[in-house]
Design a protein around this motif. Structure first.
Motif, short mmCIF file in Angstrom:
data_model
loop_
_atom_site.label_atom_id
_atom_site.label_comp_id
_atom_site.label_asym_id
_atom_site.label_seq_id
_atom_site.Cartn_x
_atom_site.Cartn_y
_atom_site.Cartn_z
N PRO A 124 0.83 -1.20 0.00
CA PRO A 124 0.00 0.00 0.00
C PRO A 124 0.87 1.25 0.00
O PRO A 124 1.95 1.28 0.58
CB PRO A 124 -0.83 -0.12 1.28
CG PRO A 124 -0.12 -1.12 2.11
CD PRO A 124 0.64 -2.01 1.21
N SER A 126 1.50 5.33 0.68
CA SER A 126 1.13 6.35 1.65
C SER A 126 0.13 7.30 1.01
O SER A 126 0.08 7.45 -0.21
CB SER A 126 2.36 7.14 2.06
OG SER A 126 3.28 6.30 2.70
N ARG A 140 8.10 3.26 9.37
CA ARG A 140 6.76 2.74 9.65
C ARG A 140 5.93 2.90 8.39
O ARG A 140 5.14 3.82 8.26
CB ARG A 140 6.09 3.50 10.80
CG ARG A 140 6.94 3.59 12.05
CD ARG A 140 6.98 2.26 12.80
NE ARG A 140 5.73 1.95 13.42
CZ ARG A 140 5.42 2.33 14.67
NH1 ARG A 140 6.26 3.03 15.38
NH2 ARG A 140 4.26 2.01 15.19
N PRO A 142 3.15 2.17 5.55
CA PRO A 142 1.76 1.71 5.65
C PRO A 142 1.67 0.22 5.39
O PRO A 142 2.34 -0.32 4.51
CB PRO A 142 1.03 2.52 4.58
CG PRO A 142 2.08 3.05 3.70
CD PRO A 142 3.31 3.18 4.51
N GLU A 143 0.87 -0.40 6.19
CA GLU A 143 0.66 -1.84 6.02
C GLU A 143 -0.83 -2.10 5.98
O GLU A 143 -1.62 -1.29 6.46
CB GLU A 143 1.25 -2.61 7.21
CG GLU A 143 2.74 -2.53 7.31
CD GLU A 143 3.27 -3.39 8.45
OE1 GLU A 143 2.52 -4.26 8.91
OE2 GLU A 143 4.40 -3.15 8.87
#
Lengths: 209, 1447
Positions: A124, A126, A140, A142-143
């Motif tokens: 995915p 950002s 970090r 996006p997951e």
């Protein structure tokens, strides 16, 4: 379950996550899990797994090899919700943070026999450039809330993804009693095993929200 | 009748020449006036400029102008004859002038002529013609005395004319009519003749042959699986190993023109000579004549031998047969030989003749063009032998012929004889007949001399026609034969002794050099030299290569000798050679020569060179000696005997497959005709595409298709076939037909099948089946039991109710729930980004700073803070993963046992026991039950026990579905029961053995719904224990050691309390997102509030959320219809039921209590449970009272409204409480203190009550405003409720944004049903009966005895309880019971419940565990009392007691 009139059919999957092709990344490991419908249940084998970390070899600079075995048997009463394998690949970024490198999913081949699948992987995106920057900075990315999201079509229209690489899986499929229950999954032409890119084109998913 | 046009003398040359041209054209037109105009004429007609010319008058005018003046007076209307005469005169005149006068005489000097405008106009009017655009009357277009004839009406086909505007058509008609012979352009119908529109509007498709079964079975279509042809793609792909290695060699060796436009006459003759000579050579090569002659001789010898061998003897029939066969053979061979000899002879003669012609031509033109020379070689023969042979030959032939003739004659004679016999027989019969008739003598005579002479006259005409009288064959003419033979021989053979002539053609003759030639010939040769020829090689219509340019020689032979190697990938379809002629820069295609694709066996090296004839119909004319092409010419001087020759020639080439290095032919495998390629899609569908014949027919009649139109022939034929045959066209369209094929099963099967029903229910996410696992594969394995759950629910909802009214309400509620769940389901499938993707928020500077600050934090702080546990998404969970953690810490004020007077007197041990353990004694323990699993703590001592024990309860979600939605909708409750463990000693007196029996006595319980824990994730606090109003054998004595201060603090609270901590491990993520999303969606789409108000409320709520995230703030709520309503609209004074007010007219405090109790008696039904976590729905008070179900909000609103009507100051508190979570309480202000009311229990607490369940106060709501708590604290203990203080409470409506005067959504007065419409006695009986059955059911192993006496006592007691609302009656009641049932040890208690359904009552009874008494002599007593309050609110009392006989 008598032999004459079985009430379930069995699907046995042997295979392995052979490796991946992520041109830009190294030291990756992968996780897999199965997504299946209500009428399915694993009878034996591991439903989830996590592989070792692999680095690119010197002689094959583009290939990451896991050779991570898959072995699971499902029983089912209904082909609806045929199992899908969801593979997610993780690895360290430049700062050493463990970030996701790709999600991908494919249906378990329905025909008995040997199959090879190459799954395109995607992550995915950002939502904004600023987000992208900070996520890069903080490691970090996006997951997906749940890797199993990639096995379902619902709600995908709100996401934007970018494609990453490919993961190659091989399957050996054995079925039992499918024909007895009226499902003929044997292909008429069993000769060609083409590596169909399952769900190709994650770019198509990038509809605007 | 117009004059034969003669050249009109013009004043100048140019004009006359153009005139002549025009006249010529006209002449032509006139000539062809009878027939249809030719294409050229038609073209001229439409394109020609008519303006000045077509009219006779204009011509005249012109003439007049060219003439000298003075002739102007000639009448315009002078007849044609006059004019002609005049013209002739003129001609003569001019001739005279030409002779006599010089040029000067023609010149006239005078002023420039000027014509006045009017005059010019006039003259132009004469000259010019402007066609009118008015419609020409039909009569002028058709011949006189004829009516227009409309072919169409007569049924003949008239094609559709091409569209043309009427104006243009009129102009054209007018113009044509002005013209002579104009009428010929008009058809019989008076319209311009026109061809039908040539454009076909639809594509053609093949004729439709078969309609269903009418077809001959032999012609039936046989369906086979589609074959993919090997040649479907044009590329050769065989196997793949030798892919694409094919080579085609095209050898273009040269070409010879047999005629070329540049041939001179000599060339023509020369090529003819060459042809003949070639023919001669080939004949000689085959030498058929010689061969046949030899054969003939051989045959003759054979016959001679045969005759000789058998010499004179009689020949066997076999031999005769053979001889005759030989003779036959000889005859044939001789004929063939003669033919060949004749051909040879004529060929030779022809050669000689042409050669003579050439020689003559050469002589005539005095130069030689061609190098041909013919020598006739004489081969002398020996005259004598030659003559002899000749003679012998003739003789042999003559003999044979005679033989044959003789034979023939013999055969004919025999035939004649036979016929004669037949005739005679017939004749005789005839005679006999006649004799009978006539019986004359003469006939007899006739009969006799009938033998020889047949010339008897047939007198009897009446005889029937018999076989004709045969004629005797003629004698063969021997002399004639000999003559014939010798004549023939002299014609086809050389004469004996003549030398044999062998022609020899050589091309070595000298050609006259160019300079010696005349000019014409010279030009021709120049022309020849300029030309050159090349050949293009086209493979599959694509040019692949071309030869070099080779110049044309005088012998018109071109040699190329080039070999092209074509590597081919595509299948060969055609190989074409194009012959081009180059003249200067222009290139002309002379001819296409198609070369057959060679068989794969034809290989380079062995392939013969083929001569392919080509020709061209190009018309070429030259002005020099060359004969041209397609132009008649003649060799004769007088021009007779014209001939026309076309360019033609022979191209010698060979095409073959190349041979590879290792002698492998580079040819593709055998080529097959490529059949599949041409099939088009429509044709393959065929007639089946048109099923609806009826409609087609209707359409045809409607649109009046012309049946004669060739365009419609297909349709007409189809219609004819369709209408004639009994074809029943299906009345559906083909796609629907296929649709049926696509149907999985029929609709009926789908309805009937249980399995499909199950699958569909699951797919529709019906609650019971939402996550149903393993729908069986077979129909038979689906039992009807599966559906019972669902049907049960429906039945319970409608019929199982004890109260008809409630059934209706439940039904209504069910409907609402359904609709809301549907909306919820729709909303649930709507995703937002955060549902799918976890993304870090962009950190603000503050957070970044905080993070930086954190780095400097000590690793192990002295005062650690509780870390948030990681939340687990519910999806990943399965059974056994989740546990419920309970930490039971302590309890306060547990009721204590009362010392029994009787015990003291009777049993010393008891006295001792109680004495030892103190006056009051209780041994409480806690039992927790959840989902039918039960755990208990250890027993503690005293009324204020402390357990501090952890209990872990397993948790499993219904159907194993751990999805958020499912967990939210769980209705399970956690029961926390406090029991007293009582120890009885049995038989202590009699023997030494002492039996102790443990009994547990229920003291009270706490119920916590699972949903509360789920949403709050943990519950931590002190809860009031629900204790029954009467506990037999127990008293709620305050502790003796209570000091006054403590007592004062909790003056208002009575009863026991328990401190608990409950959480779920691991922590589950509550699905609040959906809730917000749905509510936000609803806000956005439906509201009756004004836009500004909504905006303001949104801002207000957002502000509150930002600044006070833990304070619930509510300004808008959703009503039961899903619309957003501002919260203050719900508050309005509503009168409570008068009955309640009348109950305590003197004590307002009592009345208030009663009203609170009344409200609390309305059953509670949490929205969040019933609506599966959608959101809170606020119903108005009348809806609430009608439904008789609602959650805290409805209770609070109703209570608040009642209070308001009673003149109290009342607010709604929006806050959080334990255990409900976010909830709504009521705040009243009376007697200088604030009271907090829990609307669902009817309890009230003082502001400073420690055990007040209300934990946070978010905002206060009155009928006209909303205040947000902006104080530092949220606990009611520490805040001030004075809303006028702006610092402490932030109002929604302020001076800046005043209240627009929102009207209330509540009704002005509540409609109150005073009395029950149903007999409450029956309800009581039914509840009692059900409970008794249940208790017996729960005790399957022990008999359950009912003590009727006790029951009746209890029954009498219950109404008193209701009246006192559970207070202050315990003691007398106990005494009463004691006196009545002295011998029994009684433990029991009354339960008080609001009534909605039976099920909660049963659950409550079960949870007390009264039925668990194991003693054998136990008896039970059960009494039920239902008290009806206004508006159908019911209060149910259940008194349950167990009795054990002491003695």
């Amino acid at each position: 379950m008598t032999a004459n009139s079985p009430s379930v059919f069995l699907l046995m999957i042997n295979g392995q996550i052979e490796g991946a092709n992520f041109p830009e990344y190294d030291d990756l490991y992968c996780k897999y899990c199965f997504v299946y419908g209500h009428d399915w249940a694993p009878t034996s084998g591991l439903e989830e797994g996590i592989s070792q970390i692999t680095s690119k070899g010197r002689d094959s600079p583009h290939r990451l090899v896991w050779n991570f075995p898959l072995e699971i048997t499902f029983k089912s009463t209904n082909p609806l919700g045929w199992p899908q394998i969801v593979v997610s690949v993780y690895g360290p970024d430049t700062f050493g943070n463990d970030v996701v490198r790709g999600y991908g999913a494919t249906h378990i081949p329905i025909t008995p026999g040997q199959h090879t699948r190459t799954i395109p992987m995607f992550v995915p995106e950002s939502t904004s450039r600023l987000q992208k920057f900070t996520s890069w900075l903080l490691g970090r990315r996006p997951e997906f809330t749940d890797p199993k999201v990639v096995a379902q079509g619902e709600g995908r229209e709100v996401t934007r993804v970018s494609s990453q690489g490919f993961v190659t899986l091989s399957f050996n499929i054995v079925t039992k009693d499918t024909k007895r229950l009226g499902y003929d999954t044997t292909a008429t032409e069993t000769t060609h095993t083409h590596p169909v890119a399952a769900g190709f084109g994650p770019g198509n998913q990038t509809l605007s929200m | 009748p117009r004059p034969q046009a003669k050249p009109v003398p013009g004043s100048s040359h140019s004009e006359s020449s153009t005139m002549r041209q025009r006249m010529k054209d006209k002449l032509k037109a006139a000539r062809s006036e009878m027939g249809l105009p030719t294409a050229e004429e038609a073209y001229n007609f439409f394109t020609f400029d008519f303006d000045p010319e077509p009219d006779e008058e204009t011509r005249k005018g012109q003439k007049r102008r060219t003439r000298p003046e003075g002739e102007n007076e000639e009448g315009e209307d002078g007849g044609d004859d006059d004019e002609e005469k005049e013209e002739e005169d003129k001609e003569e005149e001019e001739e005279l002038f030409l002779i006599d006068q010089s040029a000067d005489d023609f010149l006239v000097f005078k002023r420039a002529e000027y014509m006045g405008y009017q005059r010019r106009l006039q003259s132009e009017n004469e000259l010019l013609f402007t066609p009118s655009f008015l419609t020409v009357p039909a009569s002028s277009k058709v011949p006189e005395n004829m009516k227009p004839r409309y072919l169409e009406e007569e049924g003949l086909y008239v094609g559709e004319r091409p569209p043309m505007s009427l104006t243009n058509q009129n102009i054209l008609e007018n113009r044509i009519l002005k013209q002579e012979q104009g009428r010929k352009w008009f058809g019989d119908d008076g319209r311009i003749m026109a061809l039908p529109d040539p454009i076909k509007e639809s594509s053609t498709r093949p004729p439709l042959f078969h309609i269903e079964d009418d077809l001959d079975p032999a012609l039936q279509t046989v369906y086979r699986k589609a074959l993919v042809s090997k040649h479907a793609s044009q590329y050769i792909s065989v196997g793949g190993e030798t892919n694409g290695d094919y080579q085609l060699d095209v050898d273009v060796s040269g070409l010879i023109f047999s005629h070329h436009p540049l041939f001179s006459q000599e060339h023509v003759l020369g090529s003819r000579l060459v042809q003949l000579y070639d023919q001669h050579l080939s004949r000689q090569h085959r030498n058929l004549t010689e061969h046949l002659t030899t054969k003939l001789n051989g045959l003759r010898n054979t016959i001679g031998n045969m005759l000789e061998v058998h010499g004179g003897q009689r020949l066997t029939p076999v031999m005769q047969q053979r001889i005759s066969e030989y003779k036959q053979e000889v005859r044939n061979t001789r004929r063939l030989r003669d033919l060949e000899q004749e051909k040879d002879r004529t060929l030779l003669k022809g050669i000689v003749k042409i050669w003579k012609e050439i020689k003559a031509l050469r002589d005539f033109q005095r130069f030689t063009n061609t190098p041909y020379k013919l020598y006739l070689r004489r081969e002398e023969v020996e005259r004598a032998s030659d003559v002899r042979e000749y003679e012998a030959e003739i003789q042999a032939e003559v003999d044979e012929l005679l033989d044959e003739m003789e034979e023939d004659y013999q055969r004919k004679v025999t035939e004649y004889r036979r016929q004669q016999e037949e005739w005679k027989v017939w004749r005789r019969k005839q005679r006999a007949k006649n004799k009978k008739k006539k019986k004359t003598q003469s006939q007899l005579d006739d009969n006799e001399d009938d033998e020889d002479n047949d010339d008897d006259d047939r007198t009897d005409g009446e005889a029937e026609p018999g076989p004709p009288k045969p004629k005797p064959p003629e004698e063969p003419d021997m002399e004639g034969v000999e003559k014939q033979v010798s004549e023939k021989a002299s014609r086809i053979r050389r004469k004996p002794g003549e030398p044999i002539l062998v022609p020899e053609l050589t091309a070595s003759g000298p050609i006259t050099p160019n300079e010696q030639c005349p000019r014409g010939e010279f030009a021709r040769r120049e022309d020849v030299a300029k030309r050159s020829i090349f050949i293009k090689v086209l493979y599959n219509d694509k040019e692949v290569s071309r030869t070099d340019n080779r110049s044309l020689n005088s012998d018109f032979r071109v040699h190329f000798g080039q070999i092209f190697n074509l590597k081919i990938v595509n299948w060969p379809e055609s190989i074409k050679l194009q012959v081009f002629e180059v003249l200067g820069l222009s290139t002309t295609l002379l001819a296409d020569v198609f070369v057959p694709v060679p068989e794969s066996s034809i290989l380079t090296g062995s392939a013969p060179s083929e001569e392919l004839v080509f020709s061209s119909n190009l018309r070429v004319m030259f002005d020099h000696e060359a004969v041209g092409s397609d132009v008649p010419f003649s060799f004769e001087v007088d021009g007779s005997n014209r001939q026309t020759l076309l360019t033609s020639g022979k191209l010698s080439c060979s095409v073959s497959w190349a041979v590879g290095e290792d002698d492998v032919p580079l040819a593709p495998p055998t080529t097959q005709p490529n059949g599949l390629k041409q099939l088009d899609a429509i044709a393959s569908i065929g007639a089946s595409g048109l099923n609806d014949m009826k409609k087609l027919g209707e359409w045809a009649t409607e649109s009046r298709l012309d049946p004669n139109d060739p365009n419609n022939a297909d349709i007409m034929q189809l219609l004819k076939v369709a209408s004639s045959g009994e074809v029943t066209a299906p009345d559906y369209f083909r796609l629907e037909q296929l649709q049926e094929e696509f149907n999985f099963v029929s609709e009926e099967d789908l309805e009937q099948s249980r399995r499909f029903r199950l699958l569909r229910l699951r797919n529709q996410e019906v609650a019971e089946f939402r996550n149903y696992k393993f729908v069986p594969a077979m129909e038979r394995e689906v039992t009807d039991k599966v559906f019972e759950v669902r049907s049960l629910r429906e039945i319970v909802d409608t019929k199982g109710h004890l109260d008809a009214h409630r059934a209706l309400v439940a039904k209504h509620l069910h409907k609402i729930r359904e609709s809301i769940i549907n909306r919820f389901l729709i909303a649930k499938h709507h995703f937002i980004m955060s549902d799918l993707v976890q993304e870090e928020q962009v950190p603000t500077i503050g957070i970044l700073g905080l993070n930086l600050f954190k780095l400097a934090e000590p690793k192990r702080p002295l005062k650690p803070q509780r870390k948030e546990r990681k939340k687990v998404t519910a999806q990943n969970l399965s059974d056994g993963d989740i546990r419920l953690l309970l930490n039971i810490i302590r309890a306060y004020d547990i009721p204590v046992r009362k010392p029994s007077v009787k015990y003291d007197t009777r049993s010393s041990s008891h006295v001792l026991n109680t004495y030892i353990s103190g006056y009051e004694r209780v041994r409480p323990f806690v039992e927790v039950s959840f989902q039918r699993s039960v755990l208990q703590t250890t027993t503690a001592d005293g009324p204020n026990p402390c357990w501090n024990e952890d209990l872990q309860l397993p948790f499993s979600a219904p159907n194993g579905d751990y999805s958020t939605a499912n967990l939210q909708s769980m209705k399970d409750e956690i029961f926390i029961n406090i029991f007293d463990e009582v120890q009885y000693e049995l038989g202590g007196d009699r023997g030494k053995e002492v039996h102790t029996r443990l009994e547990k006595h229920w003291l009270g319980s706490v119920k916590i719904p699972f949903s509360t824990i789920y949403f709050q994730s943990r519950i931590d606090g002190t809860f009031k224990v629900d204790t029954p109003p009467v506990l037999l054998g127990y008293s709620k004595e305050r502790s003796l050691a209570s000091d006054g201060g403590y007592d004062a603090v909790r003056s208002l609270t009575e009863g026991a309390f328990i401190t608990l901590f409950i959480t779920i491990e691991p922590q589950l993520v509550p699905g609040e997102t959906i809730r917000e999303k749905v509510s936000s969606a609803w806000i956005s789409f439906e509201s009756q509030e004004s836009e500004g108000l909504l905006l303001a409320s949104e801002v207000f709520e957002r502000d509150a959320a930002v600044h006070f995230p833990d304070r619930p703030c509510l300004t808008t709520v959703i009503n039961i219809n899903g619309k957003t309503v501002f919260i203050t609209r719900y508050l309005r004074p509503l009168n409570p039921p008068q009955e309640l007010l009348d109950a305590f007219p003197n004590s307002p405090q009592e009345a208030t209590d009663l009203i609170a109790r009344y409200v609390s008696l309305i059953p509670s039904l949490p929205d969040s449970v019933s609506f599966a976590g959608v959101c809170d729905l606020w119903s108005t008070c009348d809806q609430f009272l009608t439904l008789l179900a609602g959650d805290e909000e409805e209770h609070a609103v109703l209570l608040c409204n009642y209070f308001l009507s009673m003149g109290k100051k009342a607010w709604l508190i929006i806050g959080t409480a334990i255990p409900e979570g976010p909830t709504t309480y009521v705040l009243t202000y009376e007697q200088n203190r604030y009271l907090i009311w829990n609307p669902s229990s009817g309890q009230y607490y003082g502001q400073y009550d420690t055990f007040c369940p209300l934990q946070t106060v978010g905002c206060l709501v009155s009928a006209d405003n909303v205040w947000l708590n902006t104080q530092a604290y949220t606990s009611p203990l520490r805040i001030r409720f004075d809303v006028t203080k702006a610092k402490l409470w932030k109002p929604f409506f302020s001076r800046a944004f005043p209240n627009p005067g929102l009207s209330s959504v509540q009704c002005i007065t509540l409609h109150i049903i005073l009395h029950l419409p149903f007999p409450k006695i029956s309800l009581t009986c039914r509840i009692e009966k059900i409970l008794k059955e249940k208790i017996m059911e729960w005790r399957p192993r022990n008999p359950t005895r009912w003590n009727r006496y006790c029951t009746s006592t209890l029954r009498h007691f219950l109404p008193k309880l209701e009246l006192s609302r559970g207070r202050d009656v315990a003691d007398e009641h106990r005494l009463e019971l004691q006196s009545l049932l002295g011998d029994y040890r009684i433990s029991g208690f009354p339960l008080h419940l609001p009534f909605s359904e039976v099920r909660p009552i049963v659950e409550a009874v079960y949870s007390t565990g009264v039925h668990n008494v194991e003693a054998s002599n136990v008896e039970f007593a059960l009494a039920v009392h239902v008290h009806a309050y206004p508006n159908n609110v019911l209060s149910v009392w259940v008194y349950l007691a167990s009795l054990i006989r002491m003695r």
